[in-house]
Design a protein around this motif. Structure first.
Motif, mmCIF file in Angstrom:
data_model
loop_
_atom_site.group_PDB
_atom_site.id
_atom_site.type_symbol
_atom_site.label_atom_id
_atom_site.label_comp_id
_atom_site.label_asym_id
_atom_site.label_seq_id
_atom_site.Cartn_x
_atom_site.Cartn_y
_atom_site.Cartn_z
ATOM 1 N N VAL A 1 49.457 20.350 -6.170
ATOM 2 C CA VAL A 1 50.704 20.269 -6.097
ATOM 3 C C VAL A 1 51.438 19.791 -4.548
ATOM 4 C CG1 VAL A 1 52.909 21.610 -5.406
ATOM 5 C CG2 VAL A 1 50.986 21.916 -7.007
ATOM 6 N N VAL A 2 50.627 19.728 -3.444
ATOM 7 C CA VAL A 2 50.959 19.171 -1.948
ATOM 8 C C VAL A 2 50.392 17.637 -2.359
ATOM 9 C CG1 VAL A 2 50.485 18.868 0.356
ATOM 10 C CG2 VAL A 2 49.872 21.089 -0.692
ATOM 11 N N GLU A 3 49.442 17.223 -3.016
ATOM 12 C CA GLU A 3 48.997 16.249 -2.996
ATOM 13 C C GLU A 3 50.108 14.996 -3.950
ATOM 14 O OE1 GLU A 3 45.450 16.352 -4.627
ATOM 15 O OE2 GLU A 3 44.401 17.007 -2.948
ATOM 16 N N LEU A 4 50.809 15.951 -5.135
ATOM 17 C CA LEU A 4 51.747 15.049 -5.414
ATOM 18 C C LEU A 4 53.498 14.738 -4.812
ATOM 19 C CD1 LEU A 4 51.552 17.188 -8.801
ATOM 20 C CD2 LEU A 4 50.849 14.785 -8.552
ATOM 21 N N ALA A 5 53.273 15.763 -3.789
ATOM 22 C CA ALA A 5 54.982 15.731 -3.343
ATOM 23 C C ALA A 5 54.543 14.814 -2.272
ATOM 24 C CB ALA A 5 54.283 16.806 -1.850
ATOM 25 N N LEU A 6 53.058 14.425 -1.859
ATOM 26 C CA LEU A 6 52.720 13.188 -0.616
ATOM 27 C C LEU A 6 52.596 11.797 -1.944
ATOM 28 C CD1 LEU A 6 49.299 14.702 0.843
ATOM 29 C CD2 LEU A 6 52.073 14.943 1.779
ATOM 30 N N LEU A 7 52.068 12.230 -3.054
ATOM 31 C CA LEU A 7 52.312 10.800 -3.789
ATOM 32 C C LEU A 7 53.732 10.869 -4.222
ATOM 33 C CD1 LEU A 7 51.162 8.394 -5.517
ATOM 34 C CD2 LEU A 7 51.086 10.756 -7.000
ATOM 35 N N THR B 1 71.857 10.973 -7.597
ATOM 36 C CA THR B 1 71.023 11.436 -7.599
ATOM 37 C C THR B 1 69.546 12.249 -9.038
ATOM 38 O OG1 THR B 1 71.052 12.328 -4.965
ATOM 39 C CG2 THR B 1 69.080 12.711 -5.801
ATOM 40 N N PHE B 2 68.842 11.458 -8.642
ATOM 41 C CA PHE B 2 67.660 11.784 -10.413
ATOM 42 C C PHE B 2 66.805 11.799 -9.978
ATOM 43 C CE2 PHE B 2 70.637 7.841 -11.360
ATOM 44 C CZ PHE B 2 71.129 8.607 -12.785
ATOM 45 N N ILE B 3 66.564 13.207 -10.369
ATOM 46 C CA ILE B 3 65.320 13.953 -9.523
ATOM 47 C C ILE B 3 64.127 14.368 -11.429
ATOM 48 C CG2 ILE B 3 63.842 15.801 -8.920
ATOM 49 C CD1 ILE B 3 66.997 16.647 -7.415
ATOM 50 N N VAL B 4 63.229 13.725 -11.346
ATOM 51 C CA VAL B 4 62.674 13.995 -12.382
ATOM 52 C C VAL B 4 61.466 14.815 -12.482
ATOM 53 C CG1 VAL B 4 60.407 12.500 -12.017
ATOM 54 C CG2 VAL B 4 61.078 12.061 -14.235
ATOM 55 N N ALA B 5 61.736 15.843 -13.538
ATOM 56 C CA ALA B 5 60.291 16.408 -14.114
ATOM 57 C C ALA B 5 58.707 16.494 -14.299
ATOM 58 C CB ALA B 5 61.145 17.638 -14.942
ATOM 59 N N GLY B 6 57.969 17.503 -14.125
ATOM 60 C CA GLY B 6 57.215 17.435 -14.361
ATOM 61 C C GLY B 6 55.516 16.171 -13.210
ATOM 62 N N ASP B 7 54.808 16.992 -13.505
ATOM 63 C CA ASP B 7 53.868 17.157 -12.518
ATOM 64 C C ASP B 7 52.405 15.308 -12.786
ATOM 65 O OD1 ASP B 7 54.698 19.371 -11.442
ATOM 66 O OD2 ASP B 7 53.961 20.919 -12.763
ATOM 67 N N ASP B 8 53.409 14.885 -13.360
ATOM 68 C CA ASP B 8 52.181 13.625 -13.860
ATOM 69 C C ASP B 8 52.432 12.872 -12.938
ATOM 70 O OD1 ASP B 8 50.944 12.525 -15.736
ATOM 71 O OD2 ASP B 8 52.705 10.562 -15.826
ATOM 72 N N PRO B 9 51.135 12.743 -11.802
ATOM 73 C CA PRO B 9 51.228 11.640 -11.569
ATOM 74 C C PRO B 9 51.456 9.940 -11.409
ATOM 75 C CG PRO B 9 49.417 12.780 -10.809
ATOM 76 C CD PRO B 9 49.515 12.937 -12.249
ATOM 77 N N ALA B 10 51.207 9.417 -12.663
ATOM 78 C CA ALA B 10 50.709 8.166 -13.465
ATOM 79 C C ALA B 10 53.094 8.394 -13.284
ATOM 80 C CB ALA B 10 50.822 8.248 -14.690
ATOM 81 N N LEU C 1 48.706 12.279 14.925
ATOM 82 C CA LEU C 1 47.536 11.154 14.053
ATOM 83 C C LEU C 1 46.737 12.292 13.086
ATOM 84 C CD1 LEU C 1 46.080 8.593 14.773
ATOM 85 C CD2 LEU C 1 44.735 10.075 16.276
ATOM 86 N N GLY C 2 46.926 13.601 13.557
ATOM 87 C CA GLY C 2 46.484 14.499 12.531
ATOM 88 C C GLY C 2 46.666 14.182 11.208
ATOM 89 N N ALA C 3 48.306 14.679 11.314
ATOM 90 C CA ALA C 3 48.934 14.728 10.047
ATOM 91 C C ALA C 3 49.128 13.872 9.045
ATOM 92 C CB ALA C 3 50.074 15.632 10.591
ATOM 93 N N TYR C 4 48.923 12.438 9.859
ATOM 94 C CA TYR C 4 49.223 11.168 9.150
ATOM 95 C C TYR C 4 48.105 10.720 8.782
ATOM 96 C CZ TYR C 4 50.925 6.981 8.300
ATOM 97 O OH TYR C 4 51.400 5.302 7.424
ATOM 98 N N CYS C 5 46.839 10.745 9.251
ATOM 99 C CA CYS C 5 45.411 10.614 8.485
ATOM 100 C C CYS C 5 45.169 11.576 7.221
ATOM 101 C CB CYS C 5 43.999 10.829 9.309
ATOM 102 S SG CYS C 5 43.854 9.834 11.114
ATOM 103 N N GLN C 6 45.781 12.644 7.441
ATOM 104 C CA GLN C 6 45.284 13.062 6.262
ATOM 105 C C GLN C 6 46.061 13.050 5.540
ATOM 106 O OE1 GLN C 6 45.396 17.769 8.069
ATOM 107 N NE2 GLN C 6 44.181 17.219 9.636
ATOM 108 N N SER C 7 47.215 13.094 5.734
ATOM 109 C CA SER C 7 48.561 12.833 4.593
ATOM 110 C C SER C 7 47.484 10.658 3.973
ATOM 111 C CB SER C 7 49.547 12.048 5.184
ATOM 112 O OG SER C 7 51.183 11.695 4.366
ATOM 113 N N TYR C 8 47.549 10.663 4.677
ATOM 114 C CA TYR C 8 47.387 8.430 4.123
ATOM 115 C C TYR C 8 45.498 8.865 3.695
ATOM 116 C CZ TYR C 8 45.071 4.287 3.817
ATOM 117 O OH TYR C 8 44.768 3.391 2.892
#
Length: 478
Positions: free
Chosen positions: A24-30, A234-243, A375-382
């Motif tokens: 879920v966190v990775e989808l937010a970062l994506l 404001t358009f918010i797309v539903a679902g958890d598909d990365p593509a 720096l740490g937060a950014y590295c981890q996010s990247y």
């Protein structure tokens, strides 16, 4: 209904699944990496399978840099308004102004009661929401105040709730599944009437919309029409598909912005997606690897890479083919730009260390702690964004290309092998981050690790583009 002229925003509607918390966190970062402004989280506190929405939002805010986050929508019967206001204000301050508040009167009353909340009639729920919004605003006036003017977006469907939205809300947040497009005009009219009666202008109420994902090539035109006809901004797309998230950010949102901007400027609107023959030289060009390397370590032998020789005649590069091929380059360009920002952050930390004369002594100063944290937060996010991007390729794009053309199989095998190598390099960056705060030469180790990451990414991204831009355009992906 009119176009209210509001600035367009695009975002995602994520499920806080506790069994896939990291995903879920990775989808937010994506969401952020794809260029979208907003990530929204379902809030169902009584659901045993879900993470707490606001705890998840705090985590996402800590791991992102520009993304705005909110609930979609907060369950007021289980979120006391005073405490909710303090939570929102605190997170807005800590995130430097990146929190909004979606709020609803409640539903699924049996589940709310089972979780210790009240059972309210429709009239009671309306009154509680009205009072709750006023309490929230009073709490913010008393302090601590949010860093920016947090907008309150109301999830409303019924006539009285729509009137409340027009009277006191900053936005209306319905879902396509509950309020289909043909009902938007009538619901918007109720909001506008209430806003005018309260001495407000209808444009003061942002019109948001949770939309279902679509593979229709005309999706951008449909969304633009909602803006120009119903004022949806404001358009918010539903679902958890990365593509879907990537496509929404890199293809759909820019197309909607262009269509709306053209109409607002008085330019003729295009009739729809039209395949066109592109002039010579307008083919999508892969990014060339300049061969410059920062590290003395070689992650792989580039001379052993297979290449793909297409048995087909050259593409005519229709608009659709060009868009599909360009998508990969655009995603890679974002990763390249993020890497440049990462080097800039490292240089800032190094400059601070040199000013103080000793890295270890600076670790104990507030400035150094802030630099290390950023720096740490950014590295981890990247690192998470890169991992998510490669996961999408390995599980979706690569199987599609394998099935489309046997000649691509050796190239895809090699690309997958390189993904594993890059995963190891990213692990090295994580280990170097620990060394920054625990070892005297931590910054040097971190620069070495990121130098190697830069070399592997520069080499890999250019190789992938050189081999896959044309096949992706030919065989499509979406």
């Amino acid at each position: 209904m009119p176009d209210y002229g509001q600035e367009l925003q695009f975002g995602t509607f994520l499920t806080p699944d506790a069994a896939g918390a990291d995903r879920v966190v990775e989808l937010a970062l994506l969401t952020e990496a794809a260029g979208l402004e907003l990530a929204t989280i379902q809030d169902h506190p009584y659901q045993a399978r879900f993470l707490d929405a606001w705890a998840l939002i705090a985590t996402i805010l800590a791991r992102s840099s520009s993304l705005r986050v909110t609930t979609n929508v907060s369950n007021l019967p289980l979120r006391p308004p005073y405490v909710l206001a303090k939570t929102v204000a605190s997170l807005d301050v800590l995130s430097r102004g990146r929190v909004e508040l979606g709020i609803g009167a409640g539903a699924f009353w049996d589940a709310i009661v089972a979780a210790g909340g009240p059972r309210r009639t429709p009239g009671e729920a309306l009154a509680a929401l009205d009072d709750g919004i006023e309490i929230i605003k009073q709490t913010w006036r008393a302090g601590p105040a949010p860093l920016h003017d947090v907008e309150i977006w109301v999830g409303a469907i019924g006539p009285r709730m729509l009137a409340l939205t027009g009277r006191v809300g900053d936005g209306w947040l319905p879902s396509q599944s509950y309020v289909p497009p043909e009902q938007l005009a009538e619901r918007n009219a109720r909001i506008d009437e209430a806003a005018l009666a309260a001495g407000r202008t209808p444009a003061q109420v942002r019109r948001l919309y949770n939309v279902n994902p679509s593979g229709d090539p005309g999706w951008p035109e449909w969304l633009a029409e909602l803006t120009l006809t119903h004022g949806t901004s404001t358009f918010i797309v539903a679902g958890d598909d990365p593509a879907t998230i990537q496509r929404f950010g890199t293809d759909v949102a820019p197309a909607v912005r262009d269509l709306v901007a053209a109409e607002r400027a008085g330019s003729p609107r295009p009739a729809g997606p039209q395949p066109v023959e592109v002039r010579s030289g307008d083919a999508v060009r892969p990014t060339v690897d300049d061969g410059v390397r920062r590290s003395g370590v070689s992650p792989w032998d580039e001379s052993t890479r297979p290449t793909y020789d297409s048995p087909h005649p050259p593409l005519a590069w229709s608009a659709q083919e060009r868009a599909t091929g360009q998508h990969l380059v655009d995603v890679h360009d974002h990763l390249r730009s993020e890497l440049e920002q990462l080097f800039d952050l490292i240089s800032q930390v190094e400059a601070g260390t040199l000013d103080a004369g000793a890295a270890r002594s600076l670790i104990n100063t507030m400035t150094m702690r802030q630099n290390d944290w950023a720096l740490g937060a950014y590295c981890q996010s990247y690192c998470r964004v890169v991992t998510t991007h490669h996961t999408i390729e390995d599980t979706s794009m690569f199987p599609h290309l394998r099935a489309s053309d046997a000649g691509l199989v050796p190239v895809i095998d090699r690309l997958e092998e390189e993904h594993h190598v890059i995963a190891g390099v990213l692990d090295g960056v994580d280990r170097a981050l620990v060394a920054v705060v625990s070892e005297p030469d931590g910054l040097a180790r971190l620069r070495e690790a990121v130098d190697l990451l830069s070399d592997t990414m520069t080499s890999h991204l250019s190789y992938e583009e050189s081999q896959l831009v044309e096949p992706l355009a030919r065989y499509s992906f979406y």
